[in-house]
Write an enzyme that holds these catalytic residues in place. Structure first.
Site, PDB file in Angstrom:
ATOM      1  CG  HIS A 194      -1.604  -1.143   1.643  1.00  0.00           C
ATOM      2  ND1 HIS A 194      -2.979  -1.206   1.574  1.00  0.00           N
ATOM      3  CD2 HIS A 194      -1.208  -2.347   2.135  1.00  0.00           C
ATOM      4  CE1 HIS A 194      -3.402  -2.405   1.998  1.00  0.00           C
ATOM      5  NE2 HIS A 194      -2.333  -3.110   2.335  1.00  0.00           N
ATOM      6  CE1 TYR A 195      -2.138   6.169  -2.061  1.00  0.00           C
ATOM      7  CE2 TYR A 195      -0.738   5.988  -3.986  1.00  0.00           C
ATOM      8  CZ  TYR A 195      -1.927   6.363  -3.404  1.00  0.00           C
ATOM      9  OH  TYR A 195      -2.921   6.933  -4.158  1.00  0.00           O
ATOM     10  CB  THR A 196       0.732   6.303   4.156  1.00  0.00           C
ATOM     11  OG1 THR A 196       1.597   7.250   3.500  1.00  0.00           O
ATOM     12  CG2 THR A 196       1.572   5.221   4.834  1.00  0.00           C
TER      13      THR A 196
ATOM     14  CD  GLU B 264      -0.982   1.453   4.563  1.00  0.00           C
ATOM     15  OE1 GLU B 264      -0.544   2.292   3.744  1.00  0.00           O
ATOM     16  OE2 GLU B 264      -2.187   1.133   4.630  1.00  0.00           O
TER      17      GLU B 264
ATOM     18  CG  HIS C 166      -4.937  -1.641  -1.069  1.00  0.00           C
ATOM     19  ND1 HIS C 166      -5.213  -0.524  -0.315  1.00  0.00           N
ATOM     20  CD2 HIS C 166      -5.914  -2.530  -0.762  1.00  0.00           C
ATOM     21  CE1 HIS C 166      -6.305  -0.734   0.402  1.00  0.00           C
ATOM     22  NE2 HIS C 166      -6.755  -1.936   0.146  1.00  0.00           N
TER      23      HIS C 166
ATOM     24  CG  ASP D  27      -3.129   1.882  -1.975  1.00  0.00           C
ATOM     25  OD1 ASP D  27      -4.297   1.664  -2.337  1.00  0.00           O
ATOM     26  OD2 ASP D  27      -2.662   1.451  -0.906  1.00  0.00           O
TER      27      ASP D  27
END
Length: 254
Positions: A34-36, A99, A141, A151
């Site tokens: 994921h990215y945040t 993340e 994700h 993401d």
């Protein structure tokens, strides 16, 4: 007080209360990246550990490469939400969530720093070895929740991960003019495309009709495997890249 010893030797520990027991398995067989999507890593770390957020991940990788573990790998973190892959709909129970600090598409999407990606490769490599996770189950994700999530996005360097021994990757076919499949199309070629996407793992219904769901899944595929052009249209490059991935799976060493 740390609460537990990290599963990954290089990680700091900051315990999140947002977890439950895994359901149907006692160990993961997927990694979801994921990215945040928040302004700073500090804000993301605090949010993932806030009971009010009802979200968490096993790990957070900061821009400087620092790794923080928040949930034990033996437990179920709350990172994937409504998602599916190869018929599994409780992705949280079957995965490790990572993340990666990045503001994301709505806050000035930026390239991922080299030291951050090196840390992601080291972390994923360690998880892969300890749990025997196969390359094709290192996923975005957006792969498991197409349309709902985008993401870690088209700037994420999957090629660099593959060079580090992480993930399933083939060189994307060159974008060029040719026949395309697009929303509104129907017939055997659309059915074949849907079948190939489903065979790889995407949750798409095989109907022979290029509907909105198919468009969303094609865009998710492009975002991971053919990021040069993400438009939801199945052009020759998209279809050929998908064929290469499936062929690589069939020829994978035992």
């Amino acid at each position: 007080m740390s609460g537990f010893s990290p599963d990954f030797a290089g990680a700091e520990v900051r315990v999140s209360p947002n977890f439950t027991q895994r359901r149907g398995t006692d160990r993961p067989d997927m990694v979801i990246l994921h990215y945040t999507g928040m302004p700073t890593g500090a804000e993301a770390e605090a949010w993932l550990c806030d009971p009010a957020s009802e979200v968490s991940s096993h790990y957070l990788v900061h821009e400087d490469g620092r790794v923080v573990q928040m949930v034990r790998e033996s437990d179920r973190a709350w990172h994937a939400g409504k998602s599916s892959w190869r018929g599994i709909t409780d992705v949280n129970s079957w995965s490790v969530g990572i993340e990666i600090v990045n503001p994301g598409h709505t806050l000035g999407y930026t390239a991922f720093p080299k030291c951050q990606i090196e840390a992601v490769i080291a972390l994923c490599g360690n998880i892969i070895v300890r749990h025997g996770i196969v390359p094709e189950r290192i996923l975005a994700h957006s792969d498991v929740a197409p349309g709902r999530k985008v993401d870690p996005g088209e700037k994420f360097p999957w090629r660099a991960l593959a060079r580090g021994g992480v993930g399933h990757f083939v060189e994307p076919a060159h974008v060029k003019n040719g026949p395309v499949l697009r929303p509104g199309d129907n017939g055997a070629e659309v059915e074949k495309l849907q079948s190939m996407l489903s065979l790889y793992g995407y949750g798409v219904e095989i109907t022979g009709s290029f509907d909105r769901e198919t468009e969303i899944v094609v865009a998710a595929f492009q975002r991971h495997f053919r990021p040069r052009k993400v438009d939801g249209v199945a052009d020759p490059s998209t279809i050929e890249t998908l064929r290469r991935l499936l062929l690589a799976l069939r020829h994978k060493p035992a």
